[in-house]
Design a protein around this motif. Structure first.
Motif, PDB file in Angstrom:
ATOM      1  N   GLN A  81      21.318  61.572  23.970  1.00 36.07           N
ATOM      2  CA  GLN A  81      22.102  62.262  22.928  1.00 36.07           C
ATOM      3  C   GLN A  81      22.890  63.430  23.531  1.00 36.07           C
ATOM      4  N   GLU A  82      22.209  64.217  24.349  1.00 31.55           N
ATOM      5  CA  GLU A  82      22.873  65.402  24.906  1.00 31.55           C
ATOM      6  C   GLU A  82      23.968  65.004  25.893  1.00 31.55           C
ATOM      7  N   ILE A  83      23.691  63.989  26.720  1.00 27.22           N
ATOM      8  CA  ILE A  83      24.723  63.600  27.698  1.00 27.22           C
ATOM      9  C   ILE A  83      25.945  63.035  26.974  1.00 27.22           C
ATOM     10  N   GLU A  84      25.713  62.179  25.984  1.00 30.97           N
ATOM     11  CA  GLU A  84      26.858  61.569  25.298  1.00 30.97           C
ATOM     12  C   GLU A  84      27.577  62.582  24.407  1.00 30.97           C
ATOM     13  N   ARG A  85      26.891  63.623  24.001  1.00 29.83           N
ATOM     14  CA  ARG A  85      27.571  64.727  23.310  1.00 29.83           C
ATOM     15  C   ARG A  85      28.665  65.264  24.243  1.00 29.83           C
ATOM     16  N   GLY A  86      28.358  65.257  25.538  1.00 29.50           N
ATOM     17  CA  GLY A  86      29.365  65.655  26.528  1.00 29.50           C
ATOM     18  C   GLY A  86      30.410  64.575  26.717  1.00 29.50           C
ATOM     19  N   ASP A  87      29.958  63.341  26.942  1.00 29.60           N
ATOM     20  CA  ASP A  87      30.918  62.236  27.131  1.00 29.60           C
ATOM     21  C   ASP A  87      30.166  60.908  27.226  1.00 29.60           C
ATOM     22  N   SER A  88      30.684  59.887  26.552  1.00 28.15           N
ATOM     23  CA  SER A  88      30.026  58.571  26.573  1.00 28.15           C
ATOM     24  C   SER A  88      30.031  57.975  27.982  1.00 28.15           C
ATOM     25  N   GLY A  89      31.066  58.242  28.752  1.00 30.34           N
ATOM     26  CA  GLY A  89      31.135  57.682  30.107  1.00 30.34           C
ATOM     27  C   GLY A  89      30.033  58.238  30.998  1.00 30.34           C
ATOM     28  N   MET A  90      29.723  59.508  30.798  1.00 35.10           N
ATOM     29  CA  MET A  90      28.628  60.105  31.577  1.00 35.10           C
ATOM     30  C   MET A  90      27.291  59.486  31.152  1.00 35.10           C
ATOM     31  N   ARG A  91      27.150  59.259  29.854  1.00 35.82           N
ATOM     32  CA  ARG A  91      25.922  58.591  29.373  1.00 35.82           C
ATOM     33  C   ARG A  91      25.831  57.153  29.901  1.00 35.82           C
ATOM     34  N   SER A  92      26.977  56.510  30.020  1.00 35.33           N
ATOM     35  CA  SER A  92      27.005  55.158  30.578  1.00 35.33           C
ATOM     36  C   SER A  92      26.397  55.146  31.980  1.00 35.33           C
ATOM     37  N   THR A  93      26.821  56.087  32.800  1.00 35.62           N
ATOM     38  CA  THR A  93      26.297  56.166  34.165  1.00 35.62           C
ATOM     39  C   THR A  93      24.777  56.288  34.134  1.00 35.62           C
ATOM     40  N   ALA A  94      24.304  57.140  33.243  1.00 33.89           N
ATOM     41  CA  ALA A  94      22.857  57.371  33.151  1.00 33.89           C
ATOM     42  C   ALA A  94      22.127  56.168  32.579  1.00 33.89           C
ATOM     43  N   SER A  95      22.704  55.543  31.538  1.00 30.06           N
ATOM     44  CA  SER A  95      22.051  54.379  30.906  1.00 30.06           C
ATOM     45  C   SER A  95      21.906  53.242  31.892  1.00 30.06           C
ATOM     46  N   VAL A  96      22.995  52.975  32.618  1.00 33.19           N
ATOM     47  CA  VAL A  96      22.977  51.828  33.519  1.00 33.19           C
ATOM     48  C   VAL A  96      21.930  52.052  34.605  1.00 33.19           C
ATOM     49  N   GLN A  97      21.969  53.236  35.192  1.00 34.71           N
ATOM     50  CA  GLN A  97      21.020  53.516  36.280  1.00 34.71           C
ATOM     51  C   GLN A  97      19.564  53.422  35.795  1.00 34.71           C
ATOM     52  N   GLY A  98      19.288  54.044  34.647  1.00 32.65           N
ATOM     53  CA  GLY A  98      17.900  54.106  34.167  1.00 32.65           C
ATOM     54  C   GLY A  98      17.441  52.815  33.520  1.00 32.65           C
ATOM     55  N   SER A  99      18.212  52.358  32.519  1.00 36.22           N
ATOM     56  CA  SER A  99      17.735  51.237  31.701  1.00 36.22           C
ATOM     57  C   SER A  99      18.087  49.877  32.274  1.00 36.22           C
ATOM     58  N   LEU A 100      19.160  49.805  33.058  1.00 39.53           N
ATOM     59  CA  LEU A 100      19.608  48.473  33.470  1.00 39.53           C
ATOM     60  C   LEU A 100      19.423  48.207  34.962  1.00 39.53           C
ATOM     61  N   VAL A 101      19.064  49.239  35.723  1.00 40.63           N
ATOM     62  CA  VAL A 101      18.782  49.010  37.144  1.00 40.63           C
ATOM     63  C   VAL A 101      17.308  49.370  37.434  1.00 40.63           C
ATOM     64  N   MET A 102      16.924  50.598  37.118  1.00 39.41           N
ATOM     65  CA  MET A 102      15.528  50.971  37.382  1.00 39.41           C
ATOM     66  C   MET A 102      14.556  50.175  36.506  1.00 39.41           C
ATOM     67  N   TYR A 103      14.912  50.032  35.236  1.00 41.18           N
ATOM     68  CA  TYR A 103      13.990  49.347  34.311  1.00 41.18           C
ATOM     69  C   TYR A 103      13.695  47.907  34.744  1.00 41.18           C
ATOM     70  N   PRO A 104      14.719  47.079  35.052  1.00 39.33           N
ATOM     71  CA  PRO A 104      14.375  45.713  35.504  1.00 39.33           C
ATOM     72  C   PRO A 104      13.589  45.702  36.807  1.00 39.33           C
ATOM     73  N   ILE A 105      13.894  46.629  37.713  1.00 37.83           N
ATOM     74  CA  ILE A 105      13.130  46.637  38.966  1.00 37.83           C
ATOM     75  C   ILE A 105      11.675  47.041  38.663  1.00 37.83           C
ATOM     76  N   TYR A 106      11.518  48.004  37.767  1.00 37.01           N
ATOM     77  CA  TYR A 106      10.164  48.434  37.408  1.00 37.01           C
ATOM     78  C   TYR A 106       9.394  47.335  36.662  1.00 37.01           C
ATOM     79  N   MET A 107      10.062  46.682  35.725  1.00 33.22           N
ATOM     80  CA  MET A 107       9.362  45.686  34.895  1.00 33.22           C
ATOM     81  C   MET A 107       9.191  44.345  35.602  1.00 33.22           C
ATOM     82  N   LEU A 108      10.170  43.969  36.432  1.00 35.24           N
ATOM     83  CA  LEU A 108      10.183  42.607  36.972  1.00 35.24           C
ATOM     84  C   LEU A 108      10.035  42.541  38.486  1.00 35.24           C
ATOM     85  N   GLY A 109      10.077  43.714  39.137  1.00 33.12           N
ATOM     86  CA  GLY A 109      10.103  43.728  40.596  1.00 33.12           C
ATOM     87  C   GLY A 109       8.720  43.696  41.236  1.00 33.12           C
TER      88      GLY A 109
END
Ligand code: TGC
Ligand code: FAD
Length: 407
Positions: free
Chosen positions: A102-130
């Motif tokens: 919420q706080e990052i996207e309050r600043g900018d959705s693109g910045m939140r995108s960077t964070a979402s992808v890294q956390g939820s779409l790269v780290m999360y699959p490696i953590y759950m499936l790696g």
């Protein structure tokens, strides 16, 4: 106006002026937050005010991805907040994760995108499936921002329907040979590592970790976006790329594997979009109080009050929805359809609030002196990625009727 419709005050807006943002809390939702969650929120808000607000307008106007933000996000613990600390994650609950988004996207959705992808779409699959080895190799570096990652699911001919993907790999004995391409991939042009979804010889979808530098792997940038201009977007092109066999994510195969990761990212968007909505509301209320027309502040006109009242109503409803969804996530009891409802509703609400806020700002609303038009254009991507508005409606339709209407 009472204190809890808008805490704080003062000027914000110009990229060069001070950012005094405070969030609305009309239903005293802070009472539902722990002291630790409030602390996480206030440190993220301070971070955004110092590291994003003063620069974001220029980054977007110049379509520049601020690479330095990645390490700064890492230092703030933005990446993989719910992943255990032994792998470098934050070990936090989902309310904390949501508040960070919420706080990052309050600043900018693109910045939140960077964070979402890294956390939820790269780290999360490696953590759950790696494998344990993959977790140890990649997660700590991704958590600190030493490495940047991206997530390749969408293809030029397969967006809403990823099951049809044609990117594929063959088992060559001592390695996999990967061919195909992905499109619209956030972080791709700068990513050190990509989690790529591709089919094996049996048409079964698997996740592969593909590192930059492998021969035949390129990441051309997508230019001329009118949206998410501070986020870099690109393609992933695989031309006979030899991927080490130990880079396969063994935990789960089939479309359910990437869709599981999308649940986590869509949750972050549901919270993030309301951050953008809050920023628009904050700016619109302030502008309405100060802007004089017909010898009165425009805030004194009923039609302007209607817009502000409806904005606050929708933000408050979305805050409640987000909080409850986070609690369900903490109990591992949130369904994909519940997440879809929140992503779909909150992004649509945020976009409508941005449009109304733009009108309240009159002509000034189209300038970079105010954050409104930037949020509005960003949200036009947010309503499309991670499942379009209509795909989420169909997911809900399927849940209600038991009849899939996707094809
Ligand atoms: P369907 O038959 O429904 O499901 C296929 C298999 O997957 C299982 N499944 C799930 N498993 C775990 N978690 C979930 N959430 C799951 N949802 C479904 C399902 O049980 C089934 O398993 P099995 O064993 O029976 O095979 O699949 P479908 O082909 O009919 O598609 C359904 C649909 C349309 C909803 C799905 O394809 C979809 O969600 N499409 C939208 C695509 C999308 O969201 N793409 C996002 C790309 S990433 C992105 O945009 C990042 S932007 C990031 C940023 O910058 O912030
Ligand atoms: P399409 O699937 O072609 O849809 C076009 C229209 O048709 C939409 O309105 C859609 O709702 C409608 N439609 C499609 N199917 C149906 C149906 N069955 N019933 C009714 N209507 C339907 N993807 C990644 O994998 N990784 C990323 O990091 C990533 N980042 C992105 C960043 C940006 C800036 C953008 C814009 C996209 C990103 N995407 C990413 C891709 C995104 O997920 C897709 O754009 C999205 O899933 C939609 O796919 P599409 O663009 O091909 O649209």
């Amino acid at each position: 106006m009472s204190a809890n419709t808008l805490q704080g005050g003062g000027s914000r807006t110009k990229s060069t002026s001070r950012d005094d943002f405070e969030s609305p809390d009309f239903y005293q939702l802070d009472e539902l937050l722990t002291d630790e969650q409030k602390l996480i929120r206030s440190s993220m808000r301070d971070f955004v005010k110092q590291e994003i607000s003063p620069y974001i307008e220029d980054w977007c106007q110049q379509a520049t991805f601020p690479e330095g933000i990645v390490k700064k996000f890492g230092e703030m613990g933005v990446f993989g907040p719910t992943i255990p600390s032994k792998y470098g994650g934050g070990g936090m609950d989902y309310v904390s994760y949501g508040l960070i988004m919420q706080e990052i996207e309050r600043g900018d959705s693109g910045m939140r995108s960077t964070a979402s992808v890294q956390g939820s779409l790269v780290m999360y699959p490696i953590y759950m499936l790696g494998t344990e080895e993959q977790k140890k190799t990649y997660l700590p570096k991704l958590a600190t921002g030493e490495m940047l990652g991206c997530f390749g699911l969408t293809e030029p001919d397969h967006g809403s329907n990823p099951a049809g993907m044609t990117t594929h790999f063959r088992d060559m004995g001592d390695h996999f040979l990967l061919n195909g391409s992905k499109m619209w991939i956030s972080n791709a042009p700068k990513a050190d590592v990509a989690v790529v979804w591709a089919k094996d010889e049996n048409q079964r979808i698997h996740g592969l970790i593909v590192e930059r530098g492998l021969e035949g792997f390129t990441t051309p940038e997508t230019h001329d976006k009118w949206s998410l201009r501070a986020s870099c977007t690109g393609e992933l092109v695989f031309d006979n790329v030899k991927v080490p066999k130990e880079n396969l994510l063994p935990g789960k195969s089939g479309l359910g594997a990437p869709l599981m990761c999308l649940d986590s990212a869509r949750f972050g968007i549901a919270w993030g979009a309301i951050g953008a909505a809050m920023d628009c509301y904050y700016s619109a209320r302030k502008y309405a109080m100060e802007r004089i027309q017909f010898e009165k502040p425009i805030a004194s006109f009923q039609l302007v009050q209607k817009k502000l009242a409806e904005m606050l109503t929708e933000i408050t409803k979305a805050q409640l929805l987000n909080w409850r969804l986070a609690k369900l996530m903490d109990q591992n009891n949130a369904s994909t359809a519940q997440i879809s409802l929140a992503k779909r509703n909150n992004v649509a609400v945020a976009l409508e609030i941005a449009r109304e806020a733009r009108q309240i700002h009159g002509g000034m609303g189209i300038t970079g002196d105010y954050p409104i038009m930037r949020h509005m254009m960003n949200l036009e991507s947010v309503i499309t990625y991670e499942g379009t508005h209509d795909i989420h409606l169909l997911i809900l339709g399927n849940e209600i009727t038991g009849i899939p209407a996707f094809s």
